[in-house]
Design an enzyme around this catalytic site. Structure first.
Site, PDB file in Angstrom:
ATOM      1  N   CYS A  89       0.808  -1.223   0.000  1.00 27.41           N
ATOM      2  CA  CYS A  89       0.000   0.000   0.000  1.00 27.41           C
ATOM      3  C   CYS A  89       0.841   1.272   0.000  1.00 27.41           C
ATOM      4  O   CYS A  89       0.340   2.348  -0.325  1.00 27.41           O
ATOM      5  CB  CYS A  89      -0.920   0.025   1.215  1.00 27.41           C
ATOM      6  N   HIS A 383      -9.135   2.649  -3.119  1.00 27.45           N
ATOM      7  CA  HIS A 383      -7.757   2.381  -2.700  1.00 27.45           C
ATOM      8  C   HIS A 383      -7.042   1.534  -3.757  1.00 27.45           C
ATOM      9  O   HIS A 383      -6.844   0.342  -3.565  1.00 27.45           O
ATOM     10  CB  HIS A 383      -7.794   1.657  -1.350  1.00 27.45           C
ATOM     11  N   CYS A 413      -1.286   2.868   6.584  1.00 22.26           N
ATOM     12  CA  CYS A 413      -0.896   1.525   6.998  1.00 22.26           C
ATOM     13  C   CYS A 413      -0.556   0.725   5.755  1.00 22.26           C
ATOM     14  O   CYS A 413      -1.025   1.029   4.653  1.00 22.26           O
ATOM     15  CB  CYS A 413      -2.010   0.855   7.798  1.00 22.26           C
TER      16      CYS A 413
END
Length: 427
Positions: A89, A383, A413
């Site tokens: 991520c 996302h 995160c």
């Protein structure tokens, strides 16, 4: 001495809900869609950059090293060095951080840093038993051998595994990302009602930002080959309500879990770029910086509570720069899950956690929610894994400029038990 590194400009595509099959754009298609207008409005030629760095997690077979493919398609020249980075991520933020360090140390002056992800193109993977069967068939000798190999086939060998599902499952703990959010929520007592209310707020904030035109200049229209165009993040639900979200069943921990499809980030396709420059490049090309990168931090923790990564990385960043939570005017904290974001906010308020984990003298305090994700976040806009970190920084810079704030942090995160944070100041 370390040189200052400026953020000059940036743009992104709309974030589009992932299709059940391949969507209208590959990762490089997306990078090109927002890269062309961004480069076209600069006062220098595309080949003036020293490097191109692109974050991408689900690289597709037809676009190996998508950074290089995108650079060539953007007309940046055959001599342009371009490479792809991957830290789950955090990949889109890692591209900025890598460029920041090159420029800071005097090894470059102008870098294009981005992220691109098309989760619609996430692969289907053959189960290992099926792979072994195909291998046996390919190496079998003669007709009898081939027939014997064929006879060993089982229906399950031909059922593909969804690659994205495995990619979002931690290989060490065997927990998927939603389950790690459930654990964070349990540790800090986050309720379902709190998570749903946060998700509704995210949608309302993004819908308002779109209605006010605050994303113009940041979001570039993307044009597909069939002539269709996409000019806004299409996952936003302006009519979202707590009553509607309360009807959804938990996805990861039934029947008592808190995490649902409605209070989680959306699976999406999208790309984002930022332009980084040294003082020399600013002077040479007559550029007007929007912000300066002050510092960055990567941290690691137990993968089963990866959602607390922003707390660790942001706190280390603050300590090193002699700042408190209250010294930060604007925050972008990636909304992987509402439960996870709320867990981070509670962790900073927890005296024991701050003492034992963060090494502070006591609770760090509370972040004013009016300063956090002011225009919504991944719950409402999505996302695209390798892109989100880049969008966080880009939007933080634009939001700070609009709001007239001085100091901001973008943080997220990261699957696998990591967290990243970047400290930005307006100029």
């Amino acid at each position: 001495m370390a040189r200052p590194v400026y953020i000059i400009d940036g743009s992104r595509t709309p974030f589009l809900k992932a299709r059940s099959g391949p969507g209208p754009f590959t990762p490089v298609d997306l990078a090109v869609q927002c890269g062309r207008p961004l480069l076209a409005r600069q006062p220098f030629a595309p080949d003036a950059f020293d490097q191109v760095i692109l974050g991408c997690v689900n690289v597709i077979a037809d676009e190996m090293n998508p950074a290089r493919v995108a650079a060539l398609r953007l007309g940046m020249g055959e001599a342009m060095v371009a490479f792809t980075v991957q830290i789950n991520c955090g990949s889109g933020m890692q591209s900025i951080d890598t460029g920041y360090r090159y420029i800071r140390e005097g090894n470059a002056d102008l870098i294009l840093a981005g992220g691109a992800e098309a989760l619609s193109y996430a692969p289907l993977v053959w189960p290992q038993q099926g792979v072994r069967w195909f291998a046996g068939l390919a190496t079998a000798k003669g007709i009898l051998g081939k027939m014997a190999a064929i006879a060993k086939a089982r229906p399950g060998y031909f059922k593909p595994v969804i690659g994205l599902e495995r990619g979002l499952t931690d290989p060490i703990t065997d927990l998927n990302m939603g389950q790690t959010a459930e654990k964070v929520g349990h540790l800090f007592g986050i309720t379902r009602a709190q998570s749903d209310a946060y998700a509704v707020e995210s949608h309302k904030r993004l819908a308002n930002a779109q209605a006010q035109g605050w994303l113009k200049g940041e979001v570039e229209t993307a044009f597909a080959r069939d002539g269709k165009f996409y000019d806004h993040d299409d996952g936003v639900r302006a009519d979202s309500s707590v009553d509607k979200l309360s009807t959804l069943k938990p996805v990861f921990e039934r029947p008592w879990g808190q995490v649902t499809a409605g209070n989680s980030s959306q699976i999406t396709d999208g790309a984002s770029w930022t332009i980084l420059a040294s003082e020399e490049a600013v002077a040479k090309h007559g550029l007007t910086p929007k912000a300066v990168i002050v510092d960055s931090q990567w941290s690691a923790l137990d993968p089963s509570i990866m959602g607390l990564g922003p707390v660790l990385s942001s706190t280390e960043l603050l300590k090193r720069n002699h700042l408190s939570l209250q010294d930060v005017d604007t925050w972008e904290l990636n909304e992987a899950f509402a439960t996870q974001v709320l867990g981070c906010l509670e962790a900073w308020k927890d005296d024991r956690f701050c003492r034992e984990v963060l090494g502070l003298d006591g609770a760090a305090g509370e972040i004013d929610r009016t300063k956090l994700n002011v225009d919504g976040g991944a719950i409402s806009l999505g996302h695209p894994v390798g892109t989100s970190g880049n969008r966080l920084v880009l939007h933080l810079v634009n939001a700070m400029k609009r709001l007239g704030t001085k100091r901001g942090i973008a943080t997220e995160c990261i699957g696998g038990g990591l967290g990243g944070a970047m400290l930005i100041e307006s100029v």
